[in-house]
Design a protein around this motif. Structure first.
Motif, mmCIF file in Angstrom:
data_model
loop_
_atom_site.group_PDB
_atom_site.id
_atom_site.type_symbol
_atom_site.label_atom_id
_atom_site.label_comp_id
_atom_site.label_asym_id
_atom_site.label_seq_id
_atom_site.Cartn_x
_atom_site.Cartn_y
_atom_site.Cartn_z
ATOM 1 N N ASP A 124 0.818 -1.218 0.000
ATOM 2 C CA ASP A 124 0.000 0.000 0.000
ATOM 3 C C ASP A 124 0.849 1.264 0.000
ATOM 4 O OD1 ASP A 124 -2.314 -1.467 -0.047
ATOM 5 O OD2 ASP A 124 -2.610 -1.420 2.136
ATOM 6 N N ASP A 125 2.101 1.156 0.474
ATOM 7 C CA ASP A 125 2.973 2.327 0.465
ATOM 8 C C ASP A 125 3.813 2.419 -0.803
ATOM 9 O OD1 ASP A 125 4.765 0.274 0.814
ATOM 10 O OD2 ASP A 125 5.447 0.893 2.807
ATOM 11 N N GLY A 126 3.563 1.540 -1.784
ATOM 12 C CA GLY A 126 4.258 1.615 -3.063
ATOM 13 C C GLY A 126 5.521 0.783 -3.159
ATOM 14 N N GLU B 154 13.097 4.050 -3.466
ATOM 15 C CA GLU B 154 11.932 4.878 -3.739
ATOM 16 C C GLU B 154 10.703 4.008 -3.995
ATOM 17 O OE1 GLU B 154 11.695 8.171 -3.614
ATOM 18 O OE2 GLU B 154 13.781 8.238 -2.922
ATOM 19 N N LYS C 273 7.017 3.010 -5.630
ATOM 20 C CA LYS C 273 6.426 3.209 -6.944
ATOM 21 C C LYS C 273 5.005 3.744 -6.786
ATOM 22 C CE LYS C 273 9.095 -0.129 -9.599
ATOM 23 N NZ LYS C 273 9.039 -1.202 -10.629
ATOM 24 N N ARG C 274 4.529 4.405 -7.834
ATOM 25 C CA ARG C 274 3.164 4.924 -7.804
ATOM 26 C C ARG C 274 2.175 3.777 -7.948
ATOM 27 N NH1 ARG C 274 2.390 9.863 -11.812
ATOM 28 N NH2 ARG C 274 0.412 9.902 -10.672
ATOM 29 N N LEU C 275 1.162 3.786 -7.128
ATOM 30 C CA LEU C 275 0.139 2.750 -7.176
ATOM 31 C C LEU C 275 -0.749 2.930 -8.410
ATOM 32 C CD1 LEU C 275 -0.927 2.769 -3.419
ATOM 33 C CD2 LEU C 275 0.519 1.090 -4.563
ATOM 34 N N LEU D 162 -3.885 3.703 -10.698
ATOM 35 C CA LEU D 162 -4.949 4.678 -10.472
ATOM 36 C C LEU D 162 -6.299 3.998 -10.272
ATOM 37 C CD1 LEU D 162 -3.921 7.326 -13.173
ATOM 38 C CD2 LEU D 162 -3.444 7.353 -10.713
#
Length: 594
Positions: free
Chosen positions: A239-241, A579, A581-583, A585
């Motif tokens: 959930d945090d990417g 880093e 990653k973006r989840l 959309l």
């Protein structure tokens, strides 16, 4: 095994045109191949010529979530010609020059699959010519480079070996009557039960090969090889990417022996459940203290650490010193060379590599072979006895401790042979039961007044668990340079609280500084031996290094490690970094469990 006139009769009876062509061109090369160099009186001739040919038939089936991605059945034949100029003491090999690829027609390439006698002789003729000319040029460059050195090595370039003739009967592939496409669909469908698995691949890889080796020394080998694999990788995002992954792999000596659909689905369900548990787990924090590796994790850990350490051959000379630095950084230079008799493991431990072993307590071993890729009979080698180095694994490239091969010059798919393990057995006369080892682990944790200690239950294999090359490249950029000094990738890691034994999974950890020296004084050794079958990578720059344990069936070399749980008294574990990653959309579309 066929011997004497029986072998010749076998080759005649099966009318092997490939063997006829190889013999004919070898005879011509031995007697007539020479090159007159301007300004010299004597012509140059190769002192050694080697022909290798691989007749390869592969079925590969890939599926995801119950749908077939690809299904291929291919047959290819590849050859490799090697010519050596000079002599066994100093020749054109073992030298990395400043020259790159030189020419379109080379000494390695594909040949016709029709086993046509005349076509193959033509290909061999061109490849031999190219290999010989390159050897002459390389020999000249190598001698010029050596003349610039203040001190030259007194180790030979190539060891002599007794010629061996072994012609096995030709074997036709047996794909069984199993429907491999349907098995891939049915097994991969198990992962539909995990909608938070973003991507997955389940690959069935079935291989049959006939390998030929002929040398100007008189060696003639025709051998059959087969293996089969099921490899699966699955990926998700926390959930945090944070990217998360897991894998499943099963290997067998032939297609009929691979697990059936029910067994594969069961294991994929376990892998999927573990990945979901990782998603819910807290991130790891920096830690230094006792670490217990369960047998399932200890065996692949030893594959990474001991693979390069047992290599007794001298590294190749390099025109540019940066090449030697690169090998050292990747763990391709043995820490055990020059230390025969030194203690490197606990006094109770013996380390044996046995290419002749077929199984361990009923579990098949994948590293079995009788003759290595250089035509030398495989020998059982006691590498370490009572903690002390006794003998290292050797190919025909000598090293400081030995000038003879012990039949461990291994390679896959016509790659250069290197001293490589086969079936490695790590045994001890002083062991503890799993319960006793766990108690000792917790006692040490309490003695150091730590709130928790770390237990590793599985190591990662990024060549299987990472599905995208860019992800693999990114990992190597951050990890590869530390592999030689002890960076390791654990996958399933748990905090074990010292007061009540409570366990908590964590994610994102990395082990640092765990190298061969850390094995010298282990805190405890279990009696719960685990068989780890895996594929050693044959990628240039990986093979023979600490990264060699990260391989797959597509181009890998089968090997096995048998080892128990291991307790290390002090290991550094770094917490989560990198880093996120973006989840996505939108949520993933619905997958109906099947």
């Amino acid at each position: 095994m066929l011997t004497g006139t029986t072998k010749a009769a076998q080759a005649t009876q099966d009318n092997d045109q490939t063997l006829r062509a190889l013999r004919a061109e070898m005879a011509r090369s031995k007697t007539r191949l020479e090159l007159k160099i301007p300004g010299t009186d004597d012509p140059v001739r190769p002192y050694y010529v080697e022909y290798r040919l691989l007749d390869l038939e592969v079925r590969e089936v890939v599926a995801e979530f119950g749908a077939l991605l690809t299904s291929t059945h291919t047959r290819n034949r590849f050859m490799k010609v090697e010519a050596r100029v000079g002599n066994y003491k100093l020749d054109s090999s073992n030298f990395v020059s400043d020259e790159g690829f030189r020419g379109f027609i080379g000494s390695t390439g594909s040949v016709g699959i029709d086993r046509d006698y005349n076509s193959l002789r033509q290909d061999l003729w061109i490849a031999t010519d190219q290999a010989f000319k390159e050897a002459v040029e390389t020999y000249s460059r190598k001698r010029a480079y050596l003349s610039s050195l203040a001190r030259q090595s007194d180790i030979d370039d190539f060891s002599q070996a007794e010629p061996l003739q072994q012609i096995e009967p030709l074997v036709a592939p047996d794909w069984t009557n199993r429907n491999w496409d349907q098995e891939a669909r049915d097994s991969s469908a198990a992962l539909r039960a995990f909608p938070q698995v973003n991507e997955s691949r389940v690959t069935y890889y079935l291989v049959y090969a006939t390998e030929y080796l002929l040398t100007s020394e008189g060696t003639e080998i025709r051998a059959n090889r087969s293996f089969a694999a099921i490899e699966a990788g699955l990926e998700s995002l926390a959930d945090d990417g944070m990217p998360l992954n897991n894998f499943y792999a099963a290997y067998a000596p032939k297609p009929a022996d691979v697990p059936g659909v029910d067994a594969v689905r069961k294991n994929l369900n376990v892998a999927g459940s573990e990945l979901m548990a990782l998603r819910a787990a807290p991130t790891a924090q920096d830690y230094t203290g006792p670490v217990l590796f369960q047998a399932r994790a200890a065996a692949p850990l030893l594959a990474q650490i001991l693979g390069p350490a047992m290599n007794g051959a001298r590294p190749p000379l390099a025109f540019q010193p940066v090449m030697e630095q690169l090998l050292t950084g990747l763990g391709g230079k043995s820490d055990w060379v020059g230390r025969i008799g030194a203690r490197v493991l606990p006094p109770s431990v013996t380390l044996v590599d046995d290419p002749g072993a077929k199984d361990f307590r009923g579990a098949p071993l994948m590293g079995k072979f009788m003759v290595d890729e250089e035509g030398v009979r495989a020998e059982k080698v006691t590498v370490v006895e009572n903690g002390n180095i006794k003998e290292l694994l050797m190919s025909r490239r000598p090293g400081p401790d030995s000038d003879k091969s012990n039949g461990h010059g291994r390679a896959a798919f016509l790659n250069d042979a290197k001293p490589t393990m086969s079936n490695l057995f790590f045994t001890s006369t002083d062991t503890l039961s799993p319960a006793e080892l766990k108690k000792k682990f917790l006692d040490e944790c309490r003695a150091e007044k730590l709130p928790y200690c770390i237990e590793v239950r599985q190591m990662d294999n990024p060549s299987l668990s990472l599905l995208h090359q860019e992800d693999f490249s990114e990992l190597l950029a951050s990890f590869g340079g530390g592999a030689g000094t002890g960076d390791r990738l654990p996958l399933l890691v748990y905090k074990v609280y010292s007061q009540d034994g409570r366990e908590e999974m964590i994610r994102g950890s990395r082990i640092v500084g765990l190298n061969a020296r850390a094995l010298r004084n282990l805190g405890g050794i279990g009696n719960d031996n685990f068989v780890h079958n895996y594929m050693q990578s044959q990628i240039n720059g990986f093979a023979g290094t600490a990264l060699g344990a990260y391989g797959s069936a597509n181009g890998g070399l089968p090997a096995s490690v048998v080892a128990p749980s291991l307790l290390f008294e002090e290991v550094e574990v770094r917490g989560a970094r990198g880093e996120p990653k973006r989840l996505p959309l939108l949520p993933a579309p619905s997958l109906t469990a099947k």
